[in-house]
Design a protein around this motif. Structure first.
Motif, PDB file in Angstrom:
ATOM      1  N   LYS A  75     103.819 -58.787  47.485  1.00 42.32           N
ATOM      2  CA  LYS A  75     102.490 -59.157  48.377  1.00 42.32           C
ATOM      3  C   LYS A  75     102.318 -58.044  49.267  1.00 42.32           C
ATOM      4  CE  LYS A  75     100.571 -62.583  51.363  1.00 42.32           C
ATOM      5  NZ  LYS A  75      99.216 -62.402  50.830  1.00 42.32           N
ATOM      6  N   SER A  76     103.042 -57.172  49.805  1.00 42.34           N
ATOM      7  CA  SER A  76     103.103 -56.091  50.684  1.00 42.34           C
ATOM      8  C   SER A  76     102.520 -54.949  49.800  1.00 42.34           C
ATOM      9  CB  SER A  76     104.409 -55.594  51.380  1.00 42.34           C
ATOM     10  OG  SER A  76     105.153 -55.099  50.487  1.00 42.34           O
ATOM     11  N   ILE A  77     102.695 -54.696  48.612  1.00 45.75           N
ATOM     12  CA  ILE A  77     102.035 -53.654  47.932  1.00 45.75           C
ATOM     13  C   ILE A  77     100.652 -54.150  47.461  1.00 45.75           C
ATOM     14  CG2 ILE A  77     102.043 -52.907  45.504  1.00 45.75           C
ATOM     15  CD1 ILE A  77     105.372 -53.343  45.723  1.00 45.75           C
ATOM     16  N   TYR A  78     100.488 -55.321  47.350  1.00 47.05           N
ATOM     17  CA  TYR A  78      99.120 -55.855  47.092  1.00 47.05           C
ATOM     18  C   TYR A  78      98.116 -55.729  48.244  1.00 47.05           C
ATOM     19  CZ  TYR A  78      95.461 -59.374  46.907  1.00 47.05           C
ATOM     20  OH  TYR A  78      94.063 -59.966  46.786  1.00 47.05           O
ATOM     21  N   ASN A  79      98.875 -55.829  49.495  1.00 49.80           N
ATOM     22  CA  ASN A  79      98.001 -55.755  50.731  1.00 49.80           C
ATOM     23  C   ASN A  79      97.649 -54.320  50.997  1.00 49.80           C
ATOM     24  OD1 ASN A  79      98.020 -58.539  51.330  1.00 49.80           O
ATOM     25  ND2 ASN A  79      99.871 -58.536  52.513  1.00 49.80           N
ATOM     26  N   THR A  80      98.263 -53.140  50.327  1.00 43.25           N
ATOM     27  CA  THR A  80      97.959 -51.957  50.260  1.00 43.25           C
ATOM     28  C   THR A  80      96.990 -51.474  49.367  1.00 43.25           C
ATOM     29  OG1 THR A  80      99.801 -51.099  49.365  1.00 43.25           O
ATOM     30  CG2 THR A  80      99.892 -51.391  51.840  1.00 43.25           C
ATOM     31  N   ASN A  81      96.489 -52.472  48.423  1.00 44.02           N
ATOM     32  CA  ASN A  81      95.581 -52.161  47.147  1.00 44.02           C
ATOM     33  C   ASN A  81      96.367 -51.235  46.192  1.00 44.02           C
ATOM     34  OD1 ASN A  81      93.303 -53.703  48.337  1.00 44.02           O
ATOM     35  ND2 ASN A  81      92.951 -51.925  49.709  1.00 44.02           N
ATOM     36  N   LYS A  82      97.617 -51.719  45.882  1.00 45.02           N
ATOM     37  CA  LYS A  82      98.426 -50.607  45.140  1.00 45.02           C
ATOM     38  C   LYS A  82      98.883 -51.611  44.163  1.00 45.02           C
ATOM     39  CE  LYS A  82      98.154 -46.672  47.303  1.00 45.02           C
ATOM     40  NZ  LYS A  82      97.182 -45.671  46.828  1.00 45.02           N
ATOM     41  N   LEU A 164      90.571 -63.832  39.209  1.00 45.26           N
ATOM     42  CA  LEU A 164      90.829 -62.333  39.160  1.00 45.26           C
ATOM     43  C   LEU A 164      89.909 -61.393  39.917  1.00 45.26           C
ATOM     44  CD1 LEU A 164      92.594 -61.526  35.612  1.00 45.26           C
ATOM     45  CD2 LEU A 164      93.585 -62.134  37.813  1.00 45.26           C
ATOM     46  N   PRO A 165      88.608 -61.527  39.764  1.00 43.48           N
ATOM     47  CA  PRO A 165      87.489 -60.531  40.129  1.00 43.48           C
ATOM     48  C   PRO A 165      87.611 -60.815  41.910  1.00 43.48           C
ATOM     49  CG  PRO A 165      86.514 -61.904  38.434  1.00 43.48           C
ATOM     50  CD  PRO A 165      87.942 -62.578  38.754  1.00 43.48           C
ATOM     51  N   TYR A 166      88.023 -61.977  42.364  1.00 47.82           N
ATOM     52  CA  TYR A 166      88.138 -62.238  43.661  1.00 47.82           C
ATOM     53  C   TYR A 166      89.406 -61.490  44.441  1.00 47.82           C
ATOM     54  CZ  TYR A 166      84.777 -65.772  42.773  1.00 47.82           C
ATOM     55  OH  TYR A 166      83.570 -66.452  42.315  1.00 47.82           O
ATOM     56  N   ILE A 167      90.347 -61.329  43.570  1.00 44.81           N
ATOM     57  CA  ILE A 167      91.693 -60.937  43.920  1.00 44.81           C
ATOM     58  C   ILE A 167      91.950 -59.269  43.902  1.00 44.81           C
ATOM     59  CG2 ILE A 167      94.204 -61.031  43.725  1.00 44.81           C
ATOM     60  CD1 ILE A 167      93.546 -64.083  42.881  1.00 44.81           C
ATOM     61  N   PHE A 168      91.598 -58.878  42.660  1.00 47.75           N
ATOM     62  CA  PHE A 168      91.825 -57.394  42.026  1.00 47.75           C
ATOM     63  C   PHE A 168      90.470 -56.755  42.012  1.00 47.75           C
ATOM     64  CE2 PHE A 168      95.556 -59.737  40.532  1.00 47.75           C
ATOM     65  CZ  PHE A 168      96.401 -59.022  41.256  1.00 47.75           C
ATOM     66  N   LYS A 169      90.198 -55.805  42.793  1.00 51.23           N
ATOM     67  CA  LYS A 169      88.674 -54.878  42.852  1.00 51.23           C
ATOM     68  C   LYS A 169      88.816 -53.824  42.407  1.00 51.23           C
ATOM     69  CE  LYS A 169      87.047 -58.094  45.814  1.00 51.23           C
ATOM     70  NZ  LYS A 169      86.084 -59.124  45.386  1.00 51.23           N
ATOM     71  N   ASN A 170      89.911 -53.174  41.702  1.00 50.26           N
ATOM     72  CA  ASN A 170      89.801 -51.872  41.218  1.00 50.26           C
ATOM     73  C   ASN A 170      90.159 -51.945  39.764  1.00 50.26           C
ATOM     74  OD1 ASN A 170      88.755 -50.499  43.777  1.00 50.26           O
ATOM     75  ND2 ASN A 170      90.935 -50.794  44.248  1.00 50.26           N
ATOM     76  N   THR A 171      91.247 -51.183  39.375  1.00 48.20           N
ATOM     77  CA  THR A 171      91.595 -51.113  38.028  1.00 48.20           C
ATOM     78  C   THR A 171      92.466 -52.396  37.683  1.00 48.20           C
ATOM     79  OG1 THR A 171      92.065 -48.855  38.362  1.00 48.20           O
ATOM     80  CG2 THR A 171      93.184 -49.876  36.401  1.00 48.20           C
ATOM     81  N   VAL A 172      91.869 -52.788  36.407  1.00 45.90           N
ATOM     82  CA  VAL A 172      92.426 -54.044  35.690  1.00 45.90           C
ATOM     83  C   VAL A 172      92.715 -53.596  34.058  1.00 45.90           C
ATOM     84  CG1 VAL A 172      92.068 -56.317  34.656  1.00 45.90           C
ATOM     85  CG2 VAL A 172      90.989 -55.575  36.860  1.00 45.90           C
ATOM     86  N   ILE A 173      93.882 -53.808  33.766  1.00 50.03           N
ATOM     87  CA  ILE A 173      94.450 -53.454  32.575  1.00 50.03           C
ATOM     88  C   ILE A 173      94.787 -54.578  31.481  1.00 50.03           C
ATOM     89  CG2 ILE A 173      96.302 -52.082  31.250  1.00 50.03           C
ATOM     90  CD1 ILE A 173      96.758 -50.970  34.227  1.00 50.03           C
ATOM     91  N   THR A 174      94.393 -54.343  30.012  1.00 52.17           N
ATOM     92  CA  THR A 174      94.681 -55.450  29.138  1.00 52.17           C
ATOM     93  C   THR A 174      95.011 -55.084  28.121  1.00 52.17           C
ATOM     94  OG1 THR A 174      93.776 -57.767  28.355  1.00 52.17           O
ATOM     95  CG2 THR A 174      92.182 -55.832  28.568  1.00 52.17           C
ATOM     96  N   THR A 175      95.861 -55.647  27.204  1.00 45.22           N
ATOM     97  CA  THR A 175      96.125 -55.503  25.952  1.00 45.22           C
ATOM     98  C   THR A 175      95.128 -56.582  25.085  1.00 45.22           C
ATOM     99  OG1 THR A 175      98.104 -56.930  25.975  1.00 45.22           O
ATOM    100  CG2 THR A 175      98.267 -54.640  25.975  1.00 45.22           C
ATOM    101  N   ASN A 176      94.207 -57.273  25.537  1.00 44.76           N
ATOM    102  CA  ASN A 176      93.521 -58.360  24.883  1.00 44.76           C
ATOM    103  C   ASN A 176      92.468 -57.665  24.234  1.00 44.76           C
ATOM    104  OD1 ASN A 176      95.430 -60.097  25.750  1.00 44.76           O
ATOM    105  ND2 ASN A 176      93.872 -61.130  27.608  1.00 44.76           N
ATOM    106  N   PHE A 177      91.973 -58.350  23.072  1.00 41.34           N
ATOM    107  CA  PHE A 177      90.752 -57.774  22.644  1.00 41.34           C
ATOM    108  C   PHE A 177      89.200 -58.470  22.844  1.00 41.34           C
ATOM    109  CE2 PHE A 177      93.912 -56.671  19.005  1.00 41.34           C
ATOM    110  CZ  PHE A 177      93.826 -55.576  19.289  1.00 41.34           C
TER     111      PHE A 177
END
Length: 341
Positions: A75-82, A164-177
């Motif tokens: 969570k501390s990493i999340y709070n720094t947007n990393k 996810l759009p409310y929580i993660f604002k930058n890069t998102v990675i997926t292996t989904n098609f």
């Protein structure tokens, strides 16, 4: 959060219609017609109660599996947007997209491959080989059409993926098609500035460094065979030492990853992460995390040992329960409830 209103409405209406003077009405419709913002106030109260209950559930999960301290570090990493989310097929399954096992079994019905032969490969975790024999067992055009029909369909979206759009604002990675992530972000006006395929992601490092909102579809898209990675031959082509895909994985591993909806068996992506960890040394790369179901305590040690080779540290939940509910609870805990959005 319009998706929560649908859940609220469904709960309101599950007891049936209200009859008034021989006419029947939905309960949510009645609330919406009342004065003084009755519906909005009821929804606000319901949302706060529901989120509080889910955060309590998250605390119970973390206590049960002794992951509270690890969660706090993450969570501390999340709070720094990393913290970067890495999304697997399990996040799309509540929206009725098939998981890999179910999809490969569907494909088999259009081939002469026996159920026993396919199941033998699946039991050994050889999904690449399974996809390859199915691909070879039918015309490539049929294979491509079945893949596109399954994963390019615009089905209604359900489940924790909608947070996810409310929580993660930058890069998102997926292996989904499938297009679930793109549609989730588009639906609230948080569209990605770029969508990259793994094999075409030579500018990934620059875009991540500039905090661009990127969707990296590591294994390609459902509606094109170009740069798709599904069969054994496609994995061999794109995961060669000289290929850009390994460089892309090295780039994304420069941040801490949070795996969601992935079983994290030793597939080619995880194997590549293990290679990178061995080359660079575990103390020299960020730690990664995963919300992952634990089916029995006996597997905990062996699974932890395998995951930590890739520098991935599990945050367990009960794998015999509802996966999506547990992930939703942990995501809300991560984001302090996201109550104000």
């Amino acid at each position: 959060m319009e998706f929560l209103k649908k859940i609220f409405n469904d709960e309101l209406n599950q007891e049936g219609l209200v009859e008034i003077y021989n006419s029947k009405y939905l309960r949510d419709a009645i609330l919406k017609k009342m004065e003084n913002d009755t519906y909005d106030l009821a929804f606000k109260d319901w949302k706060e109660i529901r989120q509080e209950a889910l955060i309590i559930k998250a605390d119970e999960i973390l206590d049960k599996y002794d992951c509270k301290s690890r969660f706090g570090v993450m969570k501390s990493i999340y709070n720094t947007n990393k913290l970067v989310p890495f999304i697997g097929a399990g996040m799309s399954m509540p929206s009725n997209y098939s998981g890999w096992t179910a999809f490969l079994k569907k494909l088999r019905k259009d081939t002469e491959i026996t159920e026993e032969k396919l199941q033998s490969l699946l039991n050994k975790g050889e999904y690449e080989k399974a996809a390859q024999i199915l691909y070879d067992g039918m015309h490539s055009n049929s294979f491509n059409e079945l893949l596109e029909s399954e994963y390019n369909a615009h089905k209604d979206i359900y489940g924790a993926v909608q947070y996810l759009p409310y929580i993660f604002k930058n890069t998102v990675i997926t292996t989904n098609f499938d297009s679930v992530l793109k549609r989730c972000y588009d639906s609230i006006g948080e569209s990605f500035s770029d969508i990259l395929l793994g094999a075409d992601s030579d500018e990934l490092a620059r875009l991540i460094a500039s905090n661009e909102k990127i969707l990296l579809k590591l294994h390609g898209k459902a509606n094109t065979g170009k740069n798709r990675i599904l069969t054994e031959s496609e994995y061999n082509e794109h995961y060669s030492d000289a290929n850009i895909l390994k460089k892309s994985i090295e780039t994304i591993c420069s941040n801490s990853l949070l795996f969601l909806g992935s079983s994290l068996t030793t597939d080619r992506t995880i194997a590549t992460m293990i290679e990178i960890a061995e080359e660079k040394g575990l103390p020299n790369i960020p730690r990664h995390y995963a919300f992952i179901g634990l089916y029995n305590e006996e597997e905990r040690i062996s699974r932890t040992t395998e995951l930590t080779k890739a520098n991935i540290f599990p945050i367990w939940y009960d794998g015999n329960g509802d996966h999506d509910d547990s992930i939703e609870a942990l995501l809300l805990k991560l984001a302090d409830g996201v109550i104000d959005v």
